[in-house]
Motif scaffolding. Structure first.
Motif, PDB file in Angstrom:
ATOM      1  N   TYR A 156       1.359  -0.386  -0.212  1.00 25.88           N
ATOM      2  CA  TYR A 156      -0.480   0.007   0.016  1.00 25.88           C
ATOM      3  C   TYR A 156       0.502   1.218  -0.089  1.00 25.88           C
ATOM      4  O   TYR A 156       1.678   1.360   0.587  1.00 25.88           O
ATOM      5  CB  TYR A 156      -0.668   0.351   1.123  1.00 25.88           C
ATOM      6  CG  TYR A 156      -1.616   1.181   1.147  1.00 25.88           C
ATOM      7  CD1 TYR A 156      -2.934   1.248   0.503  1.00 25.88           C
ATOM      8  CD2 TYR A 156      -1.247   2.298   2.070  1.00 25.88           C
ATOM      9  CE1 TYR A 156      -4.019   1.821   0.590  1.00 25.88           C
ATOM     10  CE2 TYR A 156      -2.525   3.714   1.954  1.00 25.88           C
ATOM     11  CZ  TYR A 156      -3.213   3.141   0.771  1.00 25.88           C
ATOM     12  OH  TYR A 156      -3.930   4.596   1.109  1.00 25.88           O
ATOM     13  N   HIS A 157       1.158   1.993  -1.389  1.00 26.64           N
ATOM     14  CA  HIS A 157       1.801   3.593  -1.331  1.00 26.64           C
ATOM     15  C   HIS A 157       0.943   4.803  -1.421  1.00 26.64           C
ATOM     16  O   HIS A 157       1.237   5.236  -1.940  1.00 26.64           O
ATOM     17  CB  HIS A 157       2.519   2.830  -2.278  1.00 26.64           C
ATOM     18  CG  HIS A 157       3.365   1.382  -1.865  1.00 26.64           C
ATOM     19  ND1 HIS A 157       4.555   1.766  -0.794  1.00 26.64           N
ATOM     20  CD2 HIS A 157       3.832   0.510  -2.657  1.00 26.64           C
ATOM     21  CE1 HIS A 157       5.085   0.862  -0.984  1.00 26.64           C
ATOM     22  NE2 HIS A 157       4.578  -0.624  -1.858  1.00 26.64           N
ATOM     23  N   THR A 167       0.256   0.320  -5.474  1.00 24.26           N
ATOM     24  CA  THR A 167      -0.708  -0.383  -4.407  1.00 24.26           C
ATOM     25  C   THR A 167      -0.961  -1.620  -4.968  1.00 24.26           C
ATOM     26  O   THR A 167      -1.372  -2.074  -6.309  1.00 24.26           O
ATOM     27  CB  THR A 167      -1.209   0.393  -3.847  1.00 24.26           C
ATOM     28  OG1 THR A 167      -0.981   1.350  -2.995  1.00 24.26           O
ATOM     29  CG2 THR A 167      -2.770   0.353  -3.447  1.00 24.26           C
TER      30      THR A 167
END
Length: 407
Positions: A156-157, A167
């Motif tokens: 998750y970015h 993500t």
């Protein structure tokens, strides 16, 4: 009753929270806030480890508001620094005319990261973690000339388009898949480098969370990050560490990459950086960051609120206070205490997760006891425990006893 314990004056959520929820539901996009019979409460104020809602209920916060309030909510020294700055300069001019607080914050960030690791570095400030990731991705393509990036299953970015491409969770990606650049390939988290989907020469960077947060507080094997560091060195890739959640003492070290002795080429930080103000940064080795061309009069990455003066002042105060309180040592000790109290907890420092059935329902039950917690993981099967790093042993033990009782 201790002045930090939950104190519920009404049902949860109370009548005022319910009334405001009905109003908000009529004017906000339906995708923003989740509503149910037991969710949400409307916050009115917060201080230290406590949150008060509009009905006068007091809660113990085990979320640190997504990890942001590492120093506790409304830390007085951070708030004082922000207030002083608001009386002097509220808004600057991004990449045009700098201000002193921006310089101070850049120097503080470099001192706490690459200078401590014996390397020169440079900084680009951002307003959110997702933007910091976008800057890191741009840095990698400038430094290598290669378009593709490797990220990991469960990653998750952020949800802006570049970060969203990195993500992994399908839930976030599928409505917008046709518009994504598809320049990111995902490989198994916790595994050493293996066969790649495209030829190696097309990859310019590896983007990794040293400990995954939204995926459920997943800690990889000790050899995972060193193996990818070696891979990047051997093949000329930029190693980007996304420490937006894990940074600033959360895992018992200043940065989670330090658990395995790895120094990334680029470091993304945010969340706890400014004690609640929207501020993030991309910090990188000088050699890599010099890939950005000199500004000829127009920057190729900037934004209106870049290096916001109030956020920068809060950030400088927050970083100095984190060091004064030695938050990594506190987090390590309290994390060990937590794992003795609940042996099934997994994680490092005060970034802990517990596998449960129906974590979202458990969060609602704990809300009725005055405890704020959140579910994590693709299936919402992990209870995340990420309180302010200033929480006391007594407060933490009490909260964990409540969780054990509900379980």
């Amino acid at each position: 009753m201790a002045d930090w314990l939950p104190r519920l004056r009404t049902a949860v959520p109370g009548p005022r929270s319910r009334q405001l929820a009905r109003r908000l539901a009529r004017c906000e996009s339906p995708n923003v806030t989740h509503y149910s019979a037991h969710w949400p409460i409307f916050w009115r104020r917060a201080r230290g480890v406590n949150v008060w809602d509009v009905d006068g209920n007091r809660y113990l916060d085990l979320t640190a508001a997504f990890g942001v309030s590492a120093l506790g909510h409304a830390h007085p020294r951070v708030m004082a620094a922000a207030a002083r700055q608001m009386n002097q300069l509220v808004h600057g001019m991004g990449d045009v005319h700098p201000h002193e607080r921006r310089l101070e914050l850049a120097e503080e960030l470099i001192a706490l990261t690459y200078r401590r690791w014996g390397l020169p570095a440079r900084v680009v400030l951002a307003s959110s973690g997702a933007e910091a990731v976008e800057i890191a991705i741009k840095t990698a393509v400038l430094a290598t000339g290669r378009p593709r990036i490797l990220a990991f299953h469960g990653a998750y970015h952020g949800l802006t388009y570049g970060a969203l491409d990195a993500t992994h969770r399908r839930y976030f990606r599928w409505p917008f898949a046709a518009q994504l650049g598809h320049f990111v390939d995902h490989v198994p988290f916790g595994k050493p480098p293996g066969k790649l989907p495209h030829p190696l020469r097309r990859y310019g960077a590896v983007l990794v969370e040293p400990i995954q947060g939204r995926a459920g507080i997943r800690v990889p094997p000790a050899e995972f990050l060193p193996a990818w560091r070696t891979f990047c060195d051997r093949h000329g890739l930029v190693l980007i560490a996304d420490e937006i959640f894990t940074g600033f003492g959360r895992t018992g070290r200043w940065f989670a990459c330090e658990h395995s002795g790895v120094v990334p080429d680029v470091l993304c930080v945010g969340k706890a950086l400014a004690g609640g103000f929207p501020l993030a940064a991309c910090v990188g080795r000088d050699e890599v960051m010099r890939a950005w061309p000199k500004n000829p009069g127009e920057a190729i990455h900037t934004s209106t609120f870049m290096g916001h003066p109030v956020g920068c002042a809060a950030g400088v105060a927050a970083l100095r206070e984190m060091q004064r309180l030695n938050l990594p040592v506190r987090a390590a000790a309290l994390g060990a205490l937590a794992q003795r109290c609940l042996p099934d907890l997994e994680g490092k420092g005060l970034m802990l997760g517990l596998t449960v059935r129906g974590a979202d329902r458990l969060c609602q039950q704990l809300l009725q006891r005055g405890i704020l917690v959140l579910p994590e993981g693709d299936q919402n099967n992990r209870l995340a425990i990420t309180p302010p790093l200033t929480i006391s042993a007594r407060q933490l033990e009490w909260a964990l006893r409540q969780i054990a009782a509900v379980l």
